[in-house]
Design a protein around this motif. Structure first.
Motif, PDB file in Angstrom:
ATOM      1  N   GLN A  56      35.713  18.755  28.588  1.00  0.00           N
ATOM      2  CA  GLN A  56      36.360  18.032  27.282  1.00  0.00           C
ATOM      3  C   GLN A  56      37.561  18.635  27.345  1.00  0.00           C
ATOM      4  O   GLN A  56      38.238  20.233  28.056  1.00  0.00           O
ATOM      5  N   ALA A  60      39.291  17.269  21.815  1.00  0.00           N
ATOM      6  CA  ALA A  60      37.636  16.995  21.923  1.00  0.00           C
ATOM      7  C   ALA A  60      37.109  18.132  20.736  1.00  0.00           C
ATOM      8  O   ALA A  60      35.806  18.021  19.978  1.00  0.00           O
ATOM      9  N   LYS A  64      34.690  18.892  17.491  1.00  0.00           N
ATOM     10  CA  LYS A  64      33.307  18.733  17.601  1.00  0.00           C
ATOM     11  C   LYS A  64      33.268  19.984  17.022  1.00  0.00           C
ATOM     12  O   LYS A  64      31.384  19.845  16.647  1.00  0.00           O
TER      13      LYS A  64
END
Length: 179
Positions: A56, A60, A64
């Motif tokens: 990732q 990201a 998250k």
């Protein structure tokens, strides 16, 4: 051993610790058997491990950690969402739901550190793990909140409906008596 591999190999041990903690969440846990207390824990752990194994970007990762991971349109409920639904219906409150995730986080890290004694480069895995747990918490809390709001709205609708009939009877009687 990488954290994701540890989680996958030791899911049973981790879930046993989860269940042990979940039994302390009274009064809701009193009426639940072992299967109900463990409900979605293995699937949540598998989702976290899969997340750890998936590359990732930093962006990201940041999203998250704030509970803003992208969701596929039309995707089924996540294990975290299903878990929240079952806990809401089982009488757990939001604090107990979040406490389960705190206990899960602490248990996984404690067991991994005790067994594997990870080195400094493994700290990135700890950060990724925390972000994956944060995403599961965000999904659970959001779903839990939705379930509680839906139940509240349903209750208010039923109470409002049930109150209309007696009030109409009282109003009709009062009109009759006034005449």
């Amino acid at each position: 051993m990488r954290l994701a591999d540890f989680i996958l190999r030791n899911t049973g041990r981790i879930v046993a610790v989860w269940e042990e903690f979940a039994t302390t969440l009274l009064p809701a846990a009193r009426s639940m058997d072992s299967l109900a207390l463990r409900d979605h824990a293995p699937q949540i752990l598998q989702a976290v491990a899969k997340d750890l194994l998936t590359p990732q970007t930093r962006e990201a990762q940041r999203k998250k950690s704030m509970g803003q991971a992208p969701r596929l349109l039309g995707a089924p409920e996540t294990a975290a969402q299903s878990h929240a639904l079952m806990r809401a219906r089982g009488g757990f409150n939001i604090n107990q739901l979040v406490a389960e995730y705190r206990a899960l986080r602490a248990s996984v890290l404690r067991l991994w550190i005790d067994e594997c004694q990870p080195a400094a480069p493994d700290l990135d895995e700890v950060m990724r793990f925390n972000e994956a747990i944060d995403q599961a918490v965000a999904e659970s809390v959001d779903f839990f909140h939705s379930e509680v709001e839906q139940a509240r709205d349903l209750l208010l609708g039923m109470v409002g409906h049930d109150m209309r009939s007696p009030l109409q009877t009282i109003q009709t009687t009062a009109t009759y008596l006034a005449r």
